[in-house]
Design an enzyme around this catalytic site. Sequence first.
Site, mmCIF file in Angstrom:
data_model
loop_
_atom_site.group_PDB
_atom_site.id
_atom_site.type_symbol
_atom_site.label_atom_id
_atom_site.label_comp_id
_atom_site.label_asym_id
_atom_site.label_seq_id
_atom_site.Cartn_x
_atom_site.Cartn_y
_atom_site.Cartn_z
ATOM 1 C CE1 TYR A 157 -2.382 10.029 9.913
ATOM 2 C CE2 TYR A 157 -4.091 8.486 11.087
ATOM 3 C CZ TYR A 157 -2.742 9.344 11.015
ATOM 4 O OH TYR A 157 -1.924 9.094 12.285
ATOM 5 C CB ILE A 158 -7.518 8.573 3.324
ATOM 6 C CG1 ILE A 158 -6.448 7.752 3.858
ATOM 7 C CG2 ILE A 158 -7.918 8.458 1.824
ATOM 8 C CD1 ILE A 158 -6.808 6.086 3.392
ATOM 9 C CD GLU B 71 12.843 31.794 15.466
ATOM 10 O OE1 GLU B 71 13.688 32.298 16.438
ATOM 11 O OE2 GLU B 71 12.744 32.323 14.290
ATOM 12 C CB CYS C 121 3.115 6.644 2.358
ATOM 13 S SG CYS C 121 2.725 5.324 3.376
ATOM 14 N NE ARG D 193 -18.342 6.596 12.319
ATOM 15 C CZ ARG D 193 -17.941 5.239 12.564
ATOM 16 N NH1 ARG D 193 -18.593 4.641 12.166
ATOM 17 N NH2 ARG D 193 -16.795 4.839 13.131
ATOM 18 C CD GLU E 249 -2.684 12.076 4.455
ATOM 19 O OE1 GLU E 249 -2.773 11.159 3.468
ATOM 20 O OE2 GLU E 249 -1.837 12.236 5.221
ATOM 21 C CB THR F 156 -0.824 0.109 1.253
ATOM 22 O OG1 THR F 156 -1.758 -1.123 1.156
ATOM 23 C CG2 THR F 156 -1.825 1.284 1.310
ATOM 24 C CB CYS F 157 3.569 2.609 2.193
ATOM 25 S SG CYS F 157 4.726 3.758 2.321
ATOM 26 C CG ASP G 114 -1.639 -1.084 7.811
ATOM 27 O OD1 ASP G 114 -0.731 -0.880 8.964
ATOM 28 O OD2 ASP G 114 -1.944 -0.691 7.129
ATOM 29 C CE LYS H 145 0.417 11.180 2.013
ATOM 30 N NZ LYS H 145 -0.279 10.581 3.031
ATOM 31 C CE1 TYR I 196 10.458 0.308 -1.627
ATOM 32 C CE2 TYR I 196 9.437 -1.651 -0.123
ATOM 33 C CZ TYR I 196 9.837 -0.282 -0.249
ATOM 34 O OH TYR I 196 9.629 0.366 0.743
ATOM 35 C CG HIS J 55 15.918 34.844 14.198
ATOM 36 N ND1 HIS J 55 14.395 34.386 14.344
ATOM 37 C CD2 HIS J 55 16.157 35.891 13.606
ATOM 38 C CE1 HIS J 55 13.911 35.657 13.846
ATOM 39 N NE2 HIS J 55 14.719 36.575 13.348
HETATM 40 P P1 NDP Z 1 -9.200 6.895 9.748
HETATM 41 O O1 NDP Z 1 -9.249 5.858 10.716
HETATM 42 O O2 NDP Z 1 -8.024 7.894 9.856
HETATM 43 O O3 NDP Z 1 -10.552 7.606 9.673
HETATM 44 C C1 NDP Z 1 -11.680 6.936 9.438
HETATM 45 C C2 NDP Z 1 -12.888 8.095 9.233
HETATM 46 O O4 NDP Z 1 -14.079 7.434 8.862
HETATM 47 C C3 NDP Z 1 -13.109 8.696 10.618
HETATM 48 O O5 NDP Z 1 -13.579 10.023 10.432
HETATM 49 C C4 NDP Z 1 -14.614 7.718 11.013
HETATM 50 O O6 NDP Z 1 -15.375 8.565 11.786
HETATM 51 C C5 NDP Z 1 -15.174 7.193 9.660
HETATM 52 N N1 NDP Z 1 -15.777 6.073 9.714
HETATM 53 C C6 NDP Z 1 -15.276 4.904 10.341
HETATM 54 N N2 NDP Z 1 -16.083 3.801 9.668
HETATM 55 C C7 NDP Z 1 -17.125 4.450 9.172
HETATM 56 C C8 NDP Z 1 -18.317 4.157 8.807
HETATM 57 N N3 NDP Z 1 -18.485 2.919 8.789
HETATM 58 N N4 NDP Z 1 -19.242 4.898 8.371
HETATM 59 C C9 NDP Z 1 -18.996 6.122 8.003
HETATM 60 N N5 NDP Z 1 -17.930 6.515 8.556
HETATM 61 C C10 NDP Z 1 -16.934 5.800 9.355
HETATM 62 O O7 NDP Z 1 -9.165 5.947 8.335
HETATM 63 P P2 NDP Z 1 -8.491 6.470 6.961
HETATM 64 O O8 NDP Z 1 -9.474 5.622 5.984
HETATM 65 O O9 NDP Z 1 -8.560 7.960 6.665
HETATM 66 O O10 NDP Z 1 -7.074 5.850 6.847
HETATM 67 C C11 NDP Z 1 -7.079 4.562 7.318
HETATM 68 C C12 NDP Z 1 -5.632 4.583 7.886
HETATM 69 O O11 NDP Z 1 -4.694 4.499 6.845
HETATM 70 C C13 NDP Z 1 -5.390 5.340 9.141
HETATM 71 O O12 NDP Z 1 -5.905 5.135 10.326
HETATM 72 C C14 NDP Z 1 -3.919 5.569 9.069
HETATM 73 O O13 NDP Z 1 -3.372 4.668 10.068
HETATM 74 C C15 NDP Z 1 -3.392 5.008 7.909
HETATM 75 N N6 NDP Z 1 -3.126 6.467 6.935
HETATM 76 C C16 NDP Z 1 -1.848 7.079 7.467
HETATM 77 C C17 NDP Z 1 -1.500 8.247 6.653
HETATM 78 C C18 NDP Z 1 -0.399 8.995 7.293
HETATM 79 O O14 NDP Z 1 0.352 8.541 8.349
HETATM 80 N N7 NDP Z 1 -0.193 10.399 6.931
HETATM 81 C C19 NDP Z 1 -2.362 8.608 5.546
HETATM 82 C C20 NDP Z 1 -3.322 7.819 5.209
HETATM 83 C C21 NDP Z 1 -3.690 6.711 5.887
HETATM 84 P P3 NDP Z 1 -15.183 8.878 13.426
HETATM 85 O O15 NDP Z 1 -13.887 9.094 13.733
HETATM 86 O O16 NDP Z 1 -16.258 10.086 13.633
HETATM 87 O O17 NDP Z 1 -15.769 7.579 13.987
#
Ligand code: NDP
Length: 448
Positions: free
Chosen positions: A177-178, A442, A48, A198, A181, A42-43, A304, A51, A99, A437
């Site tokens: 996160y996603i 800083e 990552c 939600r 971003e 995935t990364c 993961d 992205k 890789y 500076h």
């Molecule tokens: P996240 O866990 O970050 O966020 C999930 C979002 O979806 C939350 O807002 C959550 O709501 C909502 N959600 C979860 N389940 C449901 C559902 N069944 N119906 C509707 N809404 C829902 O997940 P992402 O998909 O953004 O990313 C997955 C993972 O990938 C991250 O946890 C992270 O570990 C990794 N990642 C890391 C990045 C980085 O390091 N920069 C970049 C991208 C991904 P609520 O919180 O309100 O419950």
Amino acid sequence: MADYDFDLFVIGAGSGGVRASRVAAAHGARVAVAEEYRVGGTCVIRGCVPKKLLVYGAHFAEDLADARRFGWKVPTCDFDWTTLRDNVLAEVKRIEGAYGTTLASNNVETILGRAIVTGPNSVRVGETDYTAAKILIATGATPDVPAIPGAELGITSNEVFDLPSLPKRILIAGAGYIANEFAGIFQQFGAHVTLVNRTDVILRQYERQIVERLLAISMAKGIEFKFNTTMEKIERLESGALKVVFAGGAEPVETDMVLFATGRRPNTKGLGLEAAGIQLDDHGAIPVDADSKTVADSVYAVGDVTNRVQLTPVAIREGHAFADSVFGNKPWRVDYGCIPSAVFSHPPLAGVGLTEEQARLSLGSCKTYTADFRAMKNVLAGRNERALYKMVVHPETDVVLGIHMIGPDSPEILQAAAVAVKAKLTKQQFDETVALHPSMAEELVLMR
Ligand code: NDP
């Protein structure tokens, strides 16, 4: 171990699997790694790396506008998505190749195909059975899409890097996160972005003050947020556009694309783990101990798929610790304390250690310090976008428990600051460090 085809059979050539394979092979193990899609996981392939390249590409929208204030005569610039897309995909292909080369030069046999576990010491890829003294599951996670009518009309982060063209309007489901971003990326590319969640909480695990700053900046840029809103269904209209209908009678939204960013679930479906006596947990993840070992002595899992911390550098460490411990006679365990992380939003935010809320919950109280400032570059550019740094400090020992920041380059700055937090330095020691500076960093040693 000689009775087996391999000393180690790794399923999944992503960040954790590749590191484990390479290190185990360097320790002298006979290693095979099976990959059903593309080496890199995935990364590298659809996370990552592409992205971050899109984030860079998107940021030119503001950089080009700001450049005029710095005296550059910038003509009206057009953005061509297919050029960026193809260059990013080519770079991904290059890394994928690198890789593969790393694996080959370490004498790791790469087997392309979907592997399933057929027993504690056996796997099958296609029609071929293999035996191994140890099996490592490193199959990662996959986007979790809510089961609503019309969900198949939406896309996930798996498809977003290959779009034939950019949508004019995009609705992003989720606020993690996603979602944040890609909200930044699409907004910079000129799309109208609506983010639907939600609950009314975005980026749940980050410091509230920092997240609130992102929310305010994102709204000022024109990103629309719909909170406490549950998607009920998606329909295709005659015009080709999509209609998103919400529960509770909220006004439907018409859009050109729906991106689901609603979390990721461990990739364990149909892996055959029951053949090794392994039961999944409630999230479909593989339960493991501190050495990444499952209930089966010969089967391990990293990354993961174990749903511990879904971050690439963590998967890499877990894979490395596994290989050193099991094949290198150098046992060690991953330390999960003070893991820095970042969201590559516009602007990015980053954090390490305890948030104020977490510190208050665990200690009863804490001291906090903030720096709320406009980066010099933004001042001259006339960009009214303020950075915010926050430090959470132990009320008695003065040890810095957490640092959280939003602003230009904050992930770059935070990585260095994370060393200090991990080393349990005190606020006093930050204060004793002379400022560099003029810089944004800083502010870390000037907080009052
Ligand atoms: P996240 O866990 O970050 O966020 C999930 C979002 O979806 C939350 O807002 C959550 O709501 C909502 N959600 C979860 N389940 C449901 C559902 N069944 N119906 C509707 N809404 C829902 O997940 P992402 O998909 O953004 O990313 C997955 C993972 O990938 C991250 O946890 C992270 O570990 C990794 N990642 C890391 C990045 C980085 O390091 N920069 C970049 C991208 C991904 P609520 O919180 O309100 O419950």
